[in-house]
Design a protein around this motif. Sequence first.
Motif, short mmCIF file in Angstrom:
data_model
loop_
_atom_site.label_atom_id
_atom_site.label_comp_id
_atom_site.label_asym_id
_atom_site.label_seq_id
_atom_site.Cartn_x
_atom_site.Cartn_y
_atom_site.Cartn_z
N MET A 1 0.82 -1.20 0.00
CA MET A 1 0.00 0.00 0.00
C MET A 1 0.86 1.26 0.00
SD MET A 1 -3.11 0.83 -0.01
CE MET A 1 -4.22 2.10 0.32
N LYS A 2 1.99 1.16 0.70
CA LYS A 2 2.90 2.30 0.78
C LYS A 2 3.47 2.63 -0.60
CE LYS A 2 6.03 3.85 4.27
NZ LYS A 2 6.97 3.49 5.32
N GLN A 3 3.72 1.60 -1.38
CA GLN A 3 4.26 1.80 -2.73
C GLN A 3 3.23 2.49 -3.63
OE1 GLN A 3 5.44 -1.79 -4.69
NE2 GLN A 3 6.46 -0.69 -6.35
N ILE A 4 1.96 2.19 -3.45
CA ILE A 4 0.90 2.83 -4.25
C ILE A 4 0.85 4.32 -3.95
CG2 ILE A 4 -1.59 2.96 -4.60
CD1 ILE A 4 -1.68 -0.07 -4.13
N TRP A 5 0.91 4.68 -2.65
CA TRP A 5 0.89 6.10 -2.29
C TRP A 5 2.14 6.81 -2.80
CZ3 TRP A 5 -3.24 8.58 -1.30
CH2 TRP A 5 -4.31 7.96 -0.69
N ALA A 6 3.28 6.14 -2.77
CA ALA A 6 4.52 6.74 -3.28
C ALA A 6 4.42 6.96 -4.79
CB ALA A 6 5.71 5.86 -2.94
N SER A 7 3.85 6.01 -5.49
CA SER A 7 3.67 6.15 -6.94
C SER A 7 2.70 7.28 -7.26
CB SER A 7 3.14 4.85 -7.54
OG SER A 7 4.07 3.82 -7.37
N PHE A 8 1.63 7.38 -6.47
CA PHE A 8 0.66 8.44 -6.67
C PHE A 8 1.28 9.82 -6.41
CE2 PHE A 8 -2.78 11.21 -5.10
CZ PHE A 8 -3.56 11.24 -6.26
N ALA A 9 2.07 9.93 -5.35
CA ALA A 9 2.73 11.19 -5.04
C ALA A 9 3.71 11.58 -6.14
CB ALA A 9 3.45 11.09 -3.70
N GLU A 10 4.42 10.60 -6.67
CA GLU A 10 5.36 10.87 -7.77
C GLU A 10 4.61 11.32 -9.01
OE1 GLU A 10 8.44 8.34 -10.54
OE2 GLU A 10 8.11 7.68 -8.48
N LEU A 11 3.47 10.72 -9.28
CA LEU A 11 2.67 11.09 -10.43
C LEU A 11 2.15 12.52 -10.29
CD1 LEU A 11 1.28 10.15 -13.07
CD2 LEU A 11 -0.64 9.43 -11.67
N VAL A 12 1.74 12.92 -9.10
CA VAL A 12 1.23 14.27 -8.87
C VAL A 12 2.34 15.31 -9.06
CG1 VAL A 12 0.33 15.81 -7.08
CG2 VAL A 12 -0.64 13.54 -7.37
N ARG A 13 3.56 15.00 -8.64
CA ARG A 13 4.68 15.93 -8.77
C ARG A 13 5.26 15.98 -10.19
NH1 ARG A 13 6.17 13.53 -3.74
NH2 ARG A 13 7.57 12.18 -4.90
N ASP A 14 4.94 15.03 -11.02
CA ASP A 14 5.49 14.97 -12.39
C ASP A 14 4.92 16.10 -13.23
OD1 ASP A 14 6.77 14.16 -14.65
OD2 ASP A 14 5.46 12.46 -15.05
N ASP A 15 5.79 16.93 -13.80
CA ASP A 15 5.33 18.07 -14.61
C ASP A 15 5.88 18.03 -16.03
OD1 ASP A 15 7.95 18.63 -14.05
OD2 ASP A 15 7.60 20.71 -13.45
N ARG A 16 6.23 16.87 -16.51
CA ARG A 16 6.80 16.77 -17.85
C ARG A 16 5.82 17.15 -18.95
NH1 ARG A 16 9.16 10.87 -17.74
NH2 ARG A 16 7.32 10.66 -16.44
N GLY A 17 4.54 16.90 -18.78
CA GLY A 17 3.55 17.21 -19.80
C GLY A 17 3.00 18.62 -19.71
N ALA A 18 3.37 19.35 -18.67
CA ALA A 18 2.82 20.69 -18.46
C ALA A 18 3.22 21.64 -19.59
CB ALA A 18 3.26 21.24 -17.12
N THR A 19 4.44 21.56 -20.05
CA THR A 19 4.90 22.45 -21.11
C THR A 19 4.13 22.21 -22.40
OG1 THR A 19 7.10 22.48 -20.12
CG2 THR A 19 6.93 23.23 -22.37
N ALA A 20 3.90 20.96 -22.73
CA ALA A 20 3.15 20.64 -23.94
C ALA A 20 1.73 21.17 -23.85
CB ALA A 20 3.14 19.13 -24.17
N ILE A 21 1.13 21.06 -22.69
CA ILE A 21 -0.23 21.57 -22.51
C ILE A 21 -0.25 23.08 -22.63
CG2 ILE A 21 -2.09 21.83 -20.82
CD1 ILE A 21 -1.38 19.00 -19.85
N GLU A 22 0.75 23.75 -22.05
CA GLU A 22 0.82 25.21 -22.14
C GLU A 22 0.99 25.65 -23.59
OE1 GLU A 22 4.03 26.05 -19.55
OE2 GLU A 22 2.83 25.79 -17.74
N TYR A 23 1.86 24.99 -24.33
CA TYR A 23 2.04 25.32 -25.74
C TYR A 23 0.75 25.09 -26.52
CZ TYR A 23 7.08 25.98 -25.38
OH TYR A 23 8.32 26.45 -25.07
#
Length: 59
Positions: free
Chosen positions: A1-23
């Motif tokens: 369960m701890k690994q799921i929350w860690a994966s979710f937190a990592e997904l929330v902090r990931d901003d790689r697609g933000a630039t493409a969306i802004e463009y």
Amino acid sequence: MKQIWASFAELVRDDRGATAIEYGLVASIVSITIITSVTFYGTRVNSFLMAAAAFLNGP
């Protein structure tokens, strides 16, 4: 369960697609502005040219 929350937190902090969306948002706003301007000025230019043609053709 701890690994799921860690994966979710990592997904929330990931901003790689933000630039493409802004463009994409900037491109869509520019496109809408261009289409609106061309439509507005295109009808005005068309009206002007039709009036000039009617004037040149005479009565």
